[in-house]
Design a protein around this motif. Structure first.
Motif, PDB file in Angstrom:
ATOM      1  N   VAL A  32       0.842  -1.199   0.000  1.00 45.86           N
ATOM      2  CA  VAL A  32       0.000   0.000   0.000  1.00 45.86           C
ATOM      3  C   VAL A  32       0.871   1.241   0.000  1.00 45.86           C
ATOM      4  CG1 VAL A  32      -1.937  -1.046   1.175  1.00 45.86           C
ATOM      5  CG2 VAL A  32      -0.141   0.038   2.504  1.00 45.86           C
ATOM      6  N   ALA A  33       0.347   2.262  -0.631  1.00 48.56           N
ATOM      7  CA  ALA A  33       0.941   3.593  -0.535  1.00 48.56           C
ATOM      8  C   ALA A  33      -0.227   4.543  -0.350  1.00 48.56           C
ATOM      9  CB  ALA A  33       1.735   3.918  -1.792  1.00 48.56           C
ATOM     10  N   GLY A  34      -0.253   5.220   0.755  1.00 46.02           N
ATOM     11  CA  GLY A  34      -1.341   6.150   1.019  1.00 46.02           C
ATOM     12  C   GLY A  34      -2.699   5.478   1.046  1.00 46.02           C
ATOM     13  N   GLN A  35      -2.812   4.340   1.715  1.00 42.61           N
ATOM     14  CA  GLN A  35      -4.057   3.604   1.910  1.00 42.61           C
ATOM     15  C   GLN A  35      -4.625   3.001   0.633  1.00 42.61           C
ATOM     16  OE1 GLN A  35      -5.178   2.830   4.962  1.00 42.61           O
ATOM     17  NE2 GLN A  35      -3.364   3.927   5.655  1.00 42.61           N
ATOM     18  N   ARG A  36      -3.899   3.116  -0.471  1.00 41.79           N
ATOM     19  CA  ARG A  36      -4.339   2.485  -1.718  1.00 41.79           C
ATOM     20  C   ARG A  36      -3.411   1.330  -2.034  1.00 41.79           C
ATOM     21  NH1 ARG A  36      -9.206   4.013  -4.274  1.00 41.79           N
ATOM     22  NH2 ARG A  36      -9.642   6.121  -3.526  1.00 41.79           N
ATOM     23  N   ILE A  37      -3.998   0.257  -2.538  1.00 40.13           N
ATOM     24  CA  ILE A  37      -3.174  -0.884  -2.931  1.00 40.13           C
ATOM     25  C   ILE A  37      -2.449  -0.506  -4.222  1.00 40.13           C
ATOM     26  CG2 ILE A  37      -3.207  -3.321  -3.552  1.00 40.13           C
ATOM     27  CD1 ILE A  37      -4.231  -2.876  -0.754  1.00 40.13           C
ATOM     28  N   VAL A  38      -1.126  -0.654  -4.243  1.00 49.73           N
ATOM     29  CA  VAL A  38      -0.396  -0.403  -5.486  1.00 49.73           C
ATOM     30  C   VAL A  38       0.055  -1.699  -6.135  1.00 49.73           C
ATOM     31  CG1 VAL A  38       0.346   1.933  -4.953  1.00 49.73           C
ATOM     32  CG2 VAL A  38       1.714   0.005  -4.166  1.00 49.73           C
ATOM     33  N   ALA A  39       0.179  -2.745  -5.370  1.00 47.96           N
ATOM     34  CA  ALA A  39       0.577  -4.022  -5.961  1.00 47.96           C
ATOM     35  C   ALA A  39       0.084  -5.125  -5.047  1.00 47.96           C
ATOM     36  CB  ALA A  39       2.097  -4.104  -6.099  1.00 47.96           C
ATOM     37  N   ALA A  40      -0.184  -6.283  -5.651  1.00 48.38           N
ATOM     38  CA  ALA A  40      -0.645  -7.419  -4.862  1.00 48.38           C
ATOM     39  C   ALA A  40      -0.023  -8.676  -5.445  1.00 48.38           C
ATOM     40  CB  ALA A  40      -2.167  -7.508  -4.892  1.00 48.38           C
ATOM     41  N   SER A  41       0.190  -9.646  -4.584  1.00 52.15           N
ATOM     42  CA  SER A  41       0.771 -10.897  -5.067  1.00 52.15           C
ATOM     43  C   SER A  41      -0.284 -11.679  -5.839  1.00 52.15           C
ATOM     44  CB  SER A  41       1.290 -11.706  -3.891  1.00 52.15           C
ATOM     45  OG  SER A  41       0.205 -12.090  -3.080  1.00 52.15           O
ATOM     46  N   ALA A  42       0.163 -12.698  -6.558  1.00 52.95           N
ATOM     47  CA  ALA A  42      -0.747 -13.479  -7.379  1.00 52.95           C
ATOM     48  C   ALA A  42      -1.840 -14.098  -6.505  1.00 52.95           C
ATOM     49  CB  ALA A  42       0.039 -14.563  -8.116  1.00 52.95           C
ATOM     50  N   ALA A  43      -1.434 -14.597  -5.348  1.00 52.76           N
ATOM     51  CA  ALA A  43      -2.406 -15.240  -4.462  1.00 52.76           C
ATOM     52  C   ALA A  43      -3.462 -14.240  -4.012  1.00 52.76           C
ATOM     53  CB  ALA A  43      -1.678 -15.838  -3.265  1.00 52.76           C
ATOM     54  N   ALA A  44      -3.015 -13.012  -3.737  1.00 52.67           N
ATOM     55  CA  ALA A  44      -3.964 -12.004  -3.282  1.00 52.67           C
ATOM     56  C   ALA A  44      -4.899 -11.598  -4.416  1.00 52.67           C
ATOM     57  CB  ALA A  44      -3.204 -10.790  -2.758  1.00 52.67           C
ATOM     58  N   ARG A  45      -4.355 -11.516  -5.630  1.00 54.62           N
ATOM     59  CA  ARG A  45      -5.194 -11.093  -6.746  1.00 54.62           C
ATOM     60  C   ARG A  45      -6.263 -12.132  -7.052  1.00 54.62           C
ATOM     61  NH1 ARG A  45      -1.812 -10.483 -11.203  1.00 54.62           N
ATOM     62  NH2 ARG A  45      -0.068 -10.911  -9.827  1.00 54.62           N
ATOM     63  N   GLU A  46      -5.899 -13.400  -6.803  1.00 54.43           N
ATOM     64  CA  GLU A  46      -6.859 -14.463  -7.065  1.00 54.43           C
ATOM     65  C   GLU A  46      -8.134 -14.299  -6.242  1.00 54.43           C
ATOM     66  OE1 GLU A  46      -5.398 -18.515  -6.548  1.00 54.43           O
ATOM     67  OE2 GLU A  46      -4.120 -18.061  -8.293  1.00 54.43           O
ATOM     68  N   VAL A  47      -7.978 -13.815  -5.021  1.00 57.82           N
ATOM     69  CA  VAL A  47      -9.160 -13.676  -4.173  1.00 57.82           C
ATOM     70  C   VAL A  47      -9.765 -12.288  -4.281  1.00 57.82           C
ATOM     71  CG1 VAL A  47      -8.502 -15.473  -2.571  1.00 57.82           C
ATOM     72  CG2 VAL A  47      -7.740 -13.133  -2.172  1.00 57.82           C
ATOM     73  N   GLY A  52      -5.249  -0.340  -6.757  1.00 57.61           N
ATOM     74  CA  GLY A  52      -6.208   0.751  -6.852  1.00 57.61           C
ATOM     75  C   GLY A  52      -7.270   0.675  -5.771  1.00 57.61           C
ATOM     76  N   GLN A  53      -7.441  -0.509  -5.181  1.00 61.02           N
ATOM     77  CA  GLN A  53      -8.434  -0.640  -4.118  1.00 61.02           C
ATOM     78  C   GLN A  53      -7.993   0.116  -2.875  1.00 61.02           C
ATOM     79  OE1 GLN A  53      -8.646  -4.819  -3.485  1.00 61.02           O
ATOM     80  NE2 GLN A  53     -10.575  -5.053  -4.594  1.00 61.02           N
ATOM     81  N   ARG A  54      -8.962   0.406  -2.039  1.00 60.92           N
ATOM     82  CA  ARG A  54      -8.595   0.911  -0.725  1.00 60.92           C
ATOM     83  C   ARG A  54      -8.126  -0.258   0.128  1.00 60.92           C
ATOM     84  NH1 ARG A  54      -9.609   5.418   1.329  1.00 60.92           N
ATOM     85  NH2 ARG A  54     -10.478   7.100   0.073  1.00 60.92           N
ATOM     86  N   ARG A  55      -7.331   0.071   1.095  1.00 61.61           N
ATOM     87  CA  ARG A  55      -6.779  -0.975   1.946  1.00 61.61           C
ATOM     88  C   ARG A  55      -7.892  -1.773   2.630  1.00 61.61           C
ATOM     89  NH1 ARG A  55      -2.226  -0.091   6.481  1.00 61.61           N
ATOM     90  NH2 ARG A  55      -2.482  -2.068   7.515  1.00 61.61           N
ATOM     91  N   ALA A  58      -9.493  -4.217   0.324  1.00 63.93           N
ATOM     92  CA  ALA A  58      -8.626  -5.360   0.078  1.00 63.93           C
ATOM     93  C   ALA A  58      -8.655  -6.302   1.262  1.00 63.93           C
ATOM     94  CB  ALA A  58      -7.200  -4.879  -0.186  1.00 63.93           C
ATOM     95  N   GLU A  59      -8.648  -5.746   2.467  1.00 66.00           N
ATOM     96  CA  GLU A  59      -8.652  -6.601   3.648  1.00 66.00           C
ATOM     97  C   GLU A  59      -9.990  -7.319   3.794  1.00 66.00           C
ATOM     98  OE1 GLU A  59      -5.328  -4.576   6.530  1.00 66.00           O
ATOM     99  OE2 GLU A  59      -7.357  -3.752   6.514  1.00 66.00           O
ATOM    100  N   ALA A  60     -11.047  -6.692   3.280  1.00 64.08           N
ATOM    101  CA  ALA A  60     -12.348  -7.348   3.301  1.00 64.08           C
ATOM    102  C   ALA A  60     -12.351  -8.539   2.348  1.00 64.08           C
ATOM    103  CB  ALA A  60     -13.431  -6.344   2.915  1.00 64.08           C
ATOM    104  N   CYS A  61     -11.692  -8.389   1.181  1.00 65.23           N
ATOM    105  CA  CYS A  61     -11.614  -9.489   0.213  1.00 65.23           C
ATOM    106  C   CYS A  61     -10.820 -10.653   0.776  1.00 65.23           C
ATOM    107  CB  CYS A  61     -10.909  -9.041  -1.063  1.00 65.23           C
ATOM    108  SG  CYS A  61     -11.815  -7.855  -2.014  1.00 65.23           S
ATOM    109  N   CYS A  62      -9.793 -10.335   1.523  1.00 62.87           N
ATOM    110  CA  CYS A  62      -8.833 -11.351   1.903  1.00 62.87           C
ATOM    111  C   CYS A  62      -8.382 -11.056   3.325  1.00 62.87           C
ATOM    112  CB  CYS A  62      -7.656 -11.306   0.922  1.00 62.87           C
ATOM    113  SG  CYS A  62      -6.341 -12.429   1.325  1.00 62.87           S
ATOM    114  N   PRO A  63      -9.041 -11.641   4.299  1.00 64.81           N
ATOM    115  CA  PRO A  63      -8.742 -11.268   5.698  1.00 64.81           C
ATOM    116  C   PRO A  63      -7.312 -11.601   6.108  1.00 64.81           C
ATOM    117  CG  PRO A  63     -10.770 -12.553   5.515  1.00 64.81           C
ATOM    118  CD  PRO A  63     -10.132 -12.604   4.178  1.00 64.81           C
ATOM    119  N   GLU A  64      -6.705 -12.630   5.505  1.00 64.15           N
ATOM    120  CA  GLU A  64      -5.350 -12.992   5.939  1.00 64.15           C
ATOM    121  C   GLU A  64      -4.287 -12.206   5.178  1.00 64.15           C
ATOM    122  OE1 GLU A  64      -7.423 -14.877   4.353  1.00 64.15           O
ATOM    123  OE2 GLU A  64      -6.503 -16.166   2.846  1.00 64.15           O
ATOM    124  N   LEU A  65      -4.717 -11.159   4.484  1.00 63.05           N
ATOM    125  CA  LEU A  65      -3.792 -10.376   3.652  1.00 63.05           C
ATOM    126  C   LEU A  65      -2.711  -9.710   4.519  1.00 63.05           C
ATOM    127  CD1 LEU A  65      -3.559  -9.333   0.663  1.00 63.05           C
ATOM    128  CD2 LEU A  65      -4.684  -7.278   1.476  1.00 63.05           C
TER     129      LEU A  65
END
Lengths: 544, 290
Positions: A32-47, A52-55, A58-65
């Protein structure tokens, strides 16, 4: 417009911020940079985590993020080995951002015998460049492995098509970029607004965009749209702004037959130094640390570092080399290496002068932009400084670069840590700021005039003969009555002050240190600064 | 080689007259050479504080001279040596310390040594004589602790080199310099070859001035109270050229500002709180009162 785009090889590291942070793609990680996701791992993107999402989303999509803050400097640093590996291929390397590097294939492809072979070699080099990241690849490795767990290599016409080729890990033949690009969605252009508009107009692929009339595209979407269309057609004519490979500034000369006399070598060295100084001057550089390496006829090595604040002249280099050789030739076994840590006189180089000197190499270890030197108007004190510098260079020739040092006051509490020793010739670090800051717990003046580098152990005893301890509140277990070194007779303490406890760097696991300092005056009239650390008393200094 | 002077002898030189033409650095230097006497007497002296000048018998530390600081079993020699370096280094002269790996550099700074003019060669090893000889060529003051095995001939050569190069050589013969000395020093017994008066010195040659600390005390510290304060000491100097040939001077290190008077280092009622009963305290008189 211009001719066909250049054949370009692109190394693309998907989710580089994640890889640079040392995380594997199979871990759910987002940067994250400034509460926005700038990059995510493949595993995170899968879920469902997407840049561009808000943090919180993203945490709602994937609680173990695992959410990490972005470290741009760290990403660039981590990418540097990849760039170095690419520079070894001889073509200028263009880096647009950390995780994306390109080079033109024309020269290297011919050398490697084809683009496919080049791509394989680059992929291997990139995989070697960061062994820490190159874990076991996911899936089955195919011999010319153009895709790895964190890298993709591709070749096509122009950087855009090559980037798309890299995503697939393929080599697109020359002139086939348009057909290769046609099935990709318009989002690949990296223009979200334009892509959305195109989708609404029913143009969903790059092929669809490419098939439109150029004049119509320009009229409807403006110059940016026209440029996007050219990209879609595989006509990416943006030039690669390559970084030229770092020049090797070292100069070397071989002497055949090996020279036996110091002045003969010094004469050769002068020519060599001229070449080096010329090279440096051409690039507007000044050398602050020069390594002079001498090779003997029988394979012996003898190198030494010489510092200077930037004004190496051929005569100076030749002089240093002569001192170095003289010091070495004089260093016969009977004279011996100087004892003590300050005299690193390489023993293996001794007594080998008979073999002669076969090669001299000058390596500028540290170069800085040459800003020139301002001499003082009244040159006398400058002349004195220069004289001192010459003399110390000679001493360094005898004892090694670390043999002559200058003291600089630094911040700290103990008498030893308040001084830093800098080899003469090195730029003096500006530590005066820290030295001037308040250091609570530091003992006031006077300081001990003798501060051993390796404090000896000493026993401090009370009147009953038991060792004195200091509790957590800084209170001694009993008044100290005598001190003794191991094997020495105890000496009575007539006066003492302290103990003053110091708890330093408690936040740092490795640097944490607790000490209690005690000043004692013995019956013999001597005064010592003692320190208790980890249950052992040390003589930190002697007031002399 | 003419010794370059670090202390600008003529700061009030009329700069404007010389600089009127397009005089370059070389031309200025040649004018400078022509317009002054060969060697100014004051150039021959490196400034030192008044109590030390009294010890040396000259208003300053004379270039080309050798000063030996003997060990006497009473600590204080190192501070005295550093105090001698303070004046020259702070006036821009380069100082070098050879063979003193344990020199307390914070103490040096506190005693007034300008650390940016100080160079250390902590471990000259067996090349002691060569290193000192080289340093005498470029530095103005070299303080060195000779190894125990320094031959008289080498010492003589170094003294001659100092004389020839117009550099002052301070021989820290009485300083405990290295770790084993310090460990042995803890029981208060100097090594057999040094220290006690009457034992052979580490410097086998004659010297212009020999200094030794004969008495001293520690003020400001009691039994569990106070802390070490300024150190009063009595130094005896044996001079070859000055009269009287032997003087004894009482001084306090670090040297207090000129004119200040140190009366006592024991606070009122200190004796009950464990301070030593009668610490030896000498007043430092203003220079004018001497």
């Amino acid at each position: 417009m211009s001719a066909r785009p250049h054949r370009t090889l692109v190394v693309w590291c998907p989710d580089w911020p994640v890889s640079a942070a040392g995380r594997a793609p199979e871990q759910a990680v987002a940067i994250v940079a400034g509460q926005r996701i700038v990059a995510a791992s493949a595993a995170a993107r899968e879920v469902g985590v997407a840049p561009g999402q808000r943090r919180r989303q993203a945490e709602a999509c994937c609680p173990e993020l695992a959410v990490l803050a972005r470290d741009v400097g760290g990403e660039i640093r981590a990418f540097e080995p990849v760039v170095r590996a690419l520079e070894a291929f001889g073509a200028p390397v263009a880096v647009r951002r950390a995780g994306w590097a390109a080079l033109r294939t024309r020269g290297p492809a011919r050398y490697f015998g084809g683009e496919a072979a080049l791509a394989g070699a680059v992929a291997a080099a990139v995989a070697n460049a960061l062994p820490a990241l190159a874990r076991a690849p996911i899936g089955d490795p195919v011999p010319p492995l153009l895709t790895g767990p964190w890298w993709r290599v591709g070749i096509a016409d122009g950087p855009f098509a090559a980037t798309m080729a890299a995503q697939r890990g393929v080599v697109v033949p020359a002139g086939r970029a348009a057909s290769f690009l046609a099935p990709f969605g318009v989002e690949a252009l990296g223009r979200p607004e334009l892509a959305e508009l195109l989708r609404r107009l029913g143009i969903s692929t790059l092929g669809g965009l490419a098939s439109l009339d150029e004049a119509d595209v320009l009229a409807r979407f403006g110059p940016d749209g026209a440029r996007a269309q050219r990209l879609a057609k595989g006509l990416d004519e943006r030039p690669l702004q390559g970084r030229p490979p770092t020049p090797d500034l070292a100069v070397v000369t071989e002497l055949d037959p090996p020279a036996e006399r110091v002045d003969a070598v010094a004469f050769v060295a002068k020519g060599l130094a001229e070449a080096l100084c010329g090279q440096l001057a051409e690039r507007g550089l000044a050398c602050t640390l020069l390594e002079v390496e001498v090779e003997t006829g029988d394979g012996g090595h003898f190198s030494r570092l010489w510092g200077n604040d930037g004004a190496w002249t051929p005569a100076l280099v030749a002089e240093r080399l002569r001192w170095q050789l003289e010091a070495w030739l004089v260093g016969r076994p009977s004279d011996g290496p100087p004892d003590g840590p300050g005299g690193p006189h390489p023993g293996e180089a001794q007594g080998r002068a008979e073999a002669g000197i076969a090669a001299v190499r000058l390596v500028p270890v540290e170069v800085v932009p040459d800003r020139g030197r301002q001499l003082k108007l009244w040159g006398r004190s400058h002349a004195a400084d220069e004289r001192v510098a010459r003399v110390l260079a000679r001493v360094q020739g005898m004892l090694g670069y670390d043999g002559a040092v200058r003291p600089v006051l630094a911040g700290g509490r103990g008498p030893a840590e308040r001084v830093r020793l800098v080899p003469f010739g090195d730029p003096v670090p500006d530590a005066t700021g820290a030295a001037g800051l308040p250091w609570p717990g530091r003992l006031p003046s006077p300081s001990p005039a003798i501060v051993p580098a390796d404090p000896p152990l000493v026993g401090v005893f009370d009147a009953g003969g038991a060792e004195v301890a200091v509790d957590g509140r800084g209170t001694p277990s009993a008044p100290p009555a005598s001190i003794a070194t191991s094997g020495g007779e105890p000496v009575t303490i007539v006066a003492w002050a302290g103990p003053w406890p110091v708890d330093e760097r408690w936040w740092d696991g490795t640097g944490h240190r607790r000490r209690a300092r005690l000043q004692v005056v013995t019956a013999t009239g001597e005064a010592y600064l003692l320190a208790l650390e980890r249950g052992a008393w040390l003589v930190e200094g002697r007031y002399d | 080689m003419h010794p370059a002077r670090l202390v600008d002898p003529e700061p009030e030189r009329p700069v404007g007259q010389v600089g009127k033409g397009r005089a370059g650095g070389a031309e200025l230097a040649s004018i400078d050479r022509r317009t002054r006497p060969l060697v100014l007497a004051r150039d021959e002296l490196l400034p030192v504080a008044p109590p030390l000048a009294e010890l040396l018998g000259t208003p300053g530390l004379r270039r080309g001279s050798t000063v030996v600081l003997e060990g006497s079993g009473v600590p204080g020699g190192t501070s005295l040596a550093l105090a001698l370096l303070a004046g020259p280094s702070s006036s821009g002269a380069w100082c070098a310390a050879v063979g003193l790996p344990s020199l307390g550099l914070v103490a040096a700074a506190e005693l007034g040594v300008a650390l940016d003019r100080l160079v250390l060669v902590p471990h000259p090893g067996r090349r002691f004589a060569a290193v000192v000889a080289a340093l005498l060529e470029g530095c103005d003051v070299v303080i060195a602790r000779p190894p125990a095995a320094l031959a008289p001939g080498e010492a003589r050569r170094l003294a001659a080199r100092a004389r020839e190069r117009r550099a002052a050589l301070l021989v820290a013969a009485g300083t405990v310099a290295t770790l084993p000395d310090l460990v042995r020093g803890v029981p208060g017994r100097p090594k057999s070859g040094e220290g006690r008066p009457g034992t052979p010195s580490l410097w086998p040659e004659s010297a212009e001035v020999r200094l030794s600390v004969v008495a001293g005390s520690w003020g400001g510290i009691g039994r569990g109270v106070g802390r070490l304060g300024p150190r009063p000491m009595e130094v005896v100097a044996t001079r070859r050229r000055a009269t009287p040939p032997e003087v004894s001077v009482r001084l306090v290190l670090p040297l207090p500002a000129e004119g200040s008077v140190l009366e006592t280092l024991v606070p009122p009622g200190g004796a009950e709180r464990g301070y030593p009963e009668s610490p030896v305290i000498w007043p430092v008189l203003p220079a004018s009162a001497r």
